[in-house]
Design an enzyme around this catalytic site. Structure first.
Site, mmCIF file in Angstrom:
data_model
loop_
_atom_site.group_PDB
_atom_site.id
_atom_site.type_symbol
_atom_site.label_atom_id
_atom_site.label_comp_id
_atom_site.label_asym_id
_atom_site.label_seq_id
_atom_site.Cartn_x
_atom_site.Cartn_y
_atom_site.Cartn_z
ATOM 1 N N SER A 117 96.605 29.178 -17.669
ATOM 2 C CA SER A 117 97.097 30.051 -16.592
ATOM 3 C C SER A 117 96.821 31.499 -16.954
ATOM 4 O O SER A 117 96.561 31.822 -18.124
ATOM 5 C CB SER A 117 98.609 29.819 -16.451
ATOM 6 N N TYR A 176 107.527 29.518 -18.164
ATOM 7 C CA TYR A 176 106.169 29.069 -17.822
ATOM 8 C C TYR A 176 105.139 29.783 -18.700
ATOM 9 O O TYR A 176 104.205 29.159 -19.234
ATOM 10 C CB TYR A 176 105.953 29.370 -16.334
#
Ligand code: GCO
Ligand code: CA
Length: 263
Positions: free
Chosen positions: A147, A160
């Protein structure tokens, strides 16, 4: 016609969380290069069946398996079953993941741990039974879905980011340990894509929507199909001497500090 280096005919690819979104786009890329798809989901059999139907309607070979990537026993049994049904897993894409958008000071320990468990520990549990077989056969391709948050922080996505930053390093370590066995492990780091995951922050009028368009040099949200080229590359012979890399597919986000909104 596909260039032979990118030809995935005869290959079996397992993609976790491939019932929607980026996983579905990456899986479709592999199938369009000839791979047989093994689709995993965990939420419902119906969702898996619908996804399999979707892939088959495109003319792809697809099969669904329901299991929880964080449960070592389930994963081990599923890998055995898949290889029995379809032959060796040649390609694994660790795509399953969740996000919780809560500021760190307000986040419960339980929520923090759930994100780490699925997004980071789940890759460890999912990968090992597959990698053991790949190492034994001296052939395999593993792609971990990283990510922007493998590199950058952002308000409210701390858990996250911790998981995806950890996943970048887990990728490098898997690459380090398995390279000599001819198993390549790389990451794909999507930028900001138009998916259901980003739907809540992408709606018209949401300040984040405008922010992302301004922050991305390509000046738009990514289309999930933009991931297919990098996915096919990292799953194919074309990348046989590439390992431990994170390929960011981000329209240039990580190349720049950004710019004022009036530029
Ligand atoms: C967010 C987004 C991101 C993206 C993606 C960025 O809230 O910032 O959901 O986390 O989904 O992972 O690469
Ligand atoms: Ca095969």
């Amino acid at each position: 016609m596909t260039h032979p280096l990118f030809d995935l005919r005869g290959k079996v690819a397992l993609i976790t969380g491939a019932t929607h979104g980026l996983g579905m786009a990456m899986a479709s890329g592999l199938a369009s290069a000839g791979a047989k798809l093994i689709i995993n989901g965990n939420s419902s059999q119906e969702k898996i069946d619908k996804a399999v139907e979707y892939y088959r309607a495109q003319g792809f070979q697809a099969f669904g398996y329901r299991f929880n990537v964080t449960d070592e026993d389930q994963v081990t049994a599923a890998v055995e079953q898949i290889e029995k049904d379809h032959g060796a897993i040649d390609i694994l894409i660790n795509n399953a993941g969740i996000i919780k958008r809560t500021p760190l000071l307000e986040m419960s320990l339980e929520d923090f741990e759930e994100v780490i468990k699925i997004d980071l520990t789940g890759v460890f549990t999912m990968t090992r039974p597959v990698a053991r077989k790949m190492v034994e056969r001296r052939q395999g391709k593993i792609i971990n879905v990283c990510s922007m948050m493998s590199e950058l922080g952002r308000n409210s996505v701390g858990a996250y980011a911790a998981a995806k930053g950890g996943l970048k390093m887990l990728t490098k370590n898997m690459a380090t340990e398995w390279a000599k066995h001819n198993v390549q492990v790389n990451g794909i780091g999507p930028g900001y894509f138009a998916t259901s995951q980003t739907e809540p922050i992408r709606v018209d009028g949401h300040p984040f929507n405008e922010f992302i368009i301004n922050r991305t040099p390509a000046a738009k949200w990514g289309d999930p199909d933009d991931l297919q080229g990098a996915t096919i590359f990292l799953a194919s012979k074309a990348s046989d001497f590439v390992t431990g890399q994170i390929v960011y597919v981000d329209g240039g986000i990580l190349a720049t500090i950004g710019k004022p909104s009036n530029e």
